[in-house]
Design an enzyme around this catalytic site. Structure first.
Site, PDB file in Angstrom:
ATOM      1  N   SER A  98       0.706  -1.292  -0.154  1.00  0.00           N
ATOM      2  CA  SER A  98      -0.023   0.144  -0.045  1.00  0.00           C
ATOM      3  C   SER A  98       0.910   1.370   0.029  1.00  0.00           C
ATOM      4  CB  SER A  98      -1.052  -0.032   1.068  1.00  0.00           C
ATOM      5  OG  SER A  98      -1.958   0.931   0.956  1.00  0.00           O
ATOM      6  N   ASP A 150      -9.481  -4.176  -6.128  1.00  0.00           N
ATOM      7  CA  ASP A 150      -9.023  -3.059  -5.488  1.00  0.00           C
ATOM      8  C   ASP A 150      -9.398  -1.708  -6.148  1.00  0.00           C
ATOM      9  OD1 ASP A 150      -7.502  -0.890  -4.190  1.00  0.00           O
ATOM     10  OD2 ASP A 150      -5.524  -2.148  -4.010  1.00  0.00           O
ATOM     11  N   HIS A 165      -8.551  -3.723  -1.759  1.00  0.00           N
ATOM     12  CA  HIS A 165      -7.220  -3.359  -1.323  1.00  0.00           C
ATOM     13  C   HIS A 165      -6.703  -3.863  -0.004  1.00  0.00           C
ATOM     14  CE1 HIS A 165      -3.836  -0.384  -1.075  1.00  0.00           C
ATOM     15  NE2 HIS A 165      -4.081  -0.289   0.017  1.00  0.00           N
ATOM     16  N   ASP A 166      -7.374  -4.389   1.046  1.00  0.00           N
ATOM     17  CA  ASP A 166      -7.021  -5.007   2.193  1.00  0.00           C
ATOM     18  C   ASP A 166      -6.730  -6.383   1.983  1.00  0.00           C
ATOM     19  OD1 ASP A 166      -6.785  -2.915   3.917  1.00  0.00           O
ATOM     20  OD2 ASP A 166      -8.585  -3.507   5.199  1.00  0.00           O
TER      21      ASP A 166
END
Length: 381
Positions: free
Chosen positions: A149, A327, A360-361
């Site tokens: 990230s 994402d 995204h996680d």
């Protein structure tokens, strides 16, 4: 104004003064980190992890802290990042409130928190601090830098500013620059904090903390960290409250609302608002295109081509850029661009898109997909 430093955190003093990219300098600053495994005799088995905005340096349990870390399933003996083989370092980003010097840290002049006296923070400042740690530990060359990230941005800054610091690189859900959607979301998060009356131009106290602003900022973030597919499959339209309460007619009714509130409540008193503002803005400012040969900011031209040209100057043996189809914060084309840029410079560079539904996680929770990819890359040393 509080720093949240986990047990077992180690520190390295930064050069004093430590110059900041956008002006100013830090005096008496430090970088927080933790380690796992042992550096071998040749000193060539070191892996550096650069995390996202909010994690501390405690990626996994170790002798200094037996508590579970934020990447526990990935890092440890026999795991994908095998600490029986690798000497692993994880840093807390410069500017954070979890050990590294940031807006919540004491100012050397008077001992009071920096607050908004902290210099403008850039991604590059964190990369330079990490490079200093590597040199201090007498690691001639890292085997691999892993950036997640925001840490993916930090890793690119490290490679661009410190040539030859590593043989290999894994960029996970990172990017070479922020896209307008990501900038817009982070702008709203910062606005939610700044518009909270208790923020008080950065002069809040423990007793008068901008909780509402931080709650809203965190909720906005969590919405973008996962995907619509996961929200639908996980919560649907299930309600936890059959009817609206008369004393709160527009209050939360759905399970997804309760989930967001729970996340927000766990976060607000565990992160300093000013540190959040500084780190968030640093991500918006970072642009690898600034490092393209002959580039001048604002000179026009194809900005994506400049990113590729900048990354083509990086000297690596091998690289892997991993992204996720769902994402929306760091979309898949950004990891593809990273791999393309390295490949343009002659690096053995691979792009790996994963079909995780968790947005995204995913790199934090979908270890069944991410773990083998990271392990296979490291094992190919």
């Amino acid at each position: 104004m509080t720093e949240f430093i986990p047990p077992g955190t180690r520190f390295v003093d930064l050069p004093s003064p430590f110059p900041m990219k956008r002006g100013g300098a830090l005096v008496g600053a430090r970088l927080a980190y933790e380690t796992w495994g042992e550096l071998n005799g040749a000193g060539d088995n070191a892996v550096l992890i650069l995390p996202g905005l909010s994690p501390n340096a405690h990626a996994a349990r170790n002798a200094g802290n037996p508590a579970e870390g934020w990447w526990e399933g990935m890092l440890g003996p026999g795991k994908s990042i095998d600490t029986n083989r690798w000497f692993v370092l994880c840093v807390n980003p410069l500017g954070s409130c979890k050990g590294s010097t940031g807006a919540a840290s004491p100012h050397p002049d008077d001992g009071a928190p920096y607050r908004l006296r902290f210099p403008d923070l850039s991604i590059e400042d964190g990369a330079d601090a990490a490079a200093h740690l590597v040199r201090t530990l007498r690691i001639t060359r890292l085997d691999t830098v892993i950036g997640n990230s925001m840490g993916g941005m930090s890793a690119l800054a490290l490679l661009l500013r410190h040539p030859g610091i590593t043989r290999r690189h894994i960029n996970i859900s990172g990017s070479a620059r922020s896209l307008p959607f990501s900038i817009a979301i982070r702008s709203l998060q910062r606005e939610a904090i700044r518009l909270d009356p208790r923020w008080a131009e950065g002069q809040y106290t423990e007793a008068s903390y901008p909780e509402s602003g931080m709650r809203m900022a965190r909720k906005l973030g969590v919405v973008t960290y996962r995907s619509a597919m996961e929200w639908d499959g996980r919560f649907g339209r299930v309600k936890f409250d059959a009817e609206c309460r008369e004393d709160d007619p527009f209050g939360p009714e759905f399970e997804v609302e309760r989930y967001l509130e729970g996340h927000a409540q766990r976060f607000v008193r565990q992160f300093d608002p000013n540190a959040y503002l500084y780190l968030s803005r640093s991500m918006d400012w970072f642009d690898a295109a600034d490092y393209a040969p002959g580039a001048t900011r604002g000179d026009g031209g194809d900005e994506d081509a400049k990113v590729v040209a900048a990354l083509a100057t990086v000297k690596l043996e091998k690289a892997l850029a991993i992204g996720v189809h769902t994402d929306i914060l760091f979309p898949l084309q950004q990891q593809e661009q990273i791999a393309e840029g390295f490949r343009a410079g002659g690096v053995d560079s691979r792009f790996l898109p994963l079909p995780s539904p968790q947005g995204h996680d995913a790199f934090l929770v979908d270890l069944a997909r991410f773990g083998p990819a990271v392990r296979d890359f490291l094992d190919a040393a």
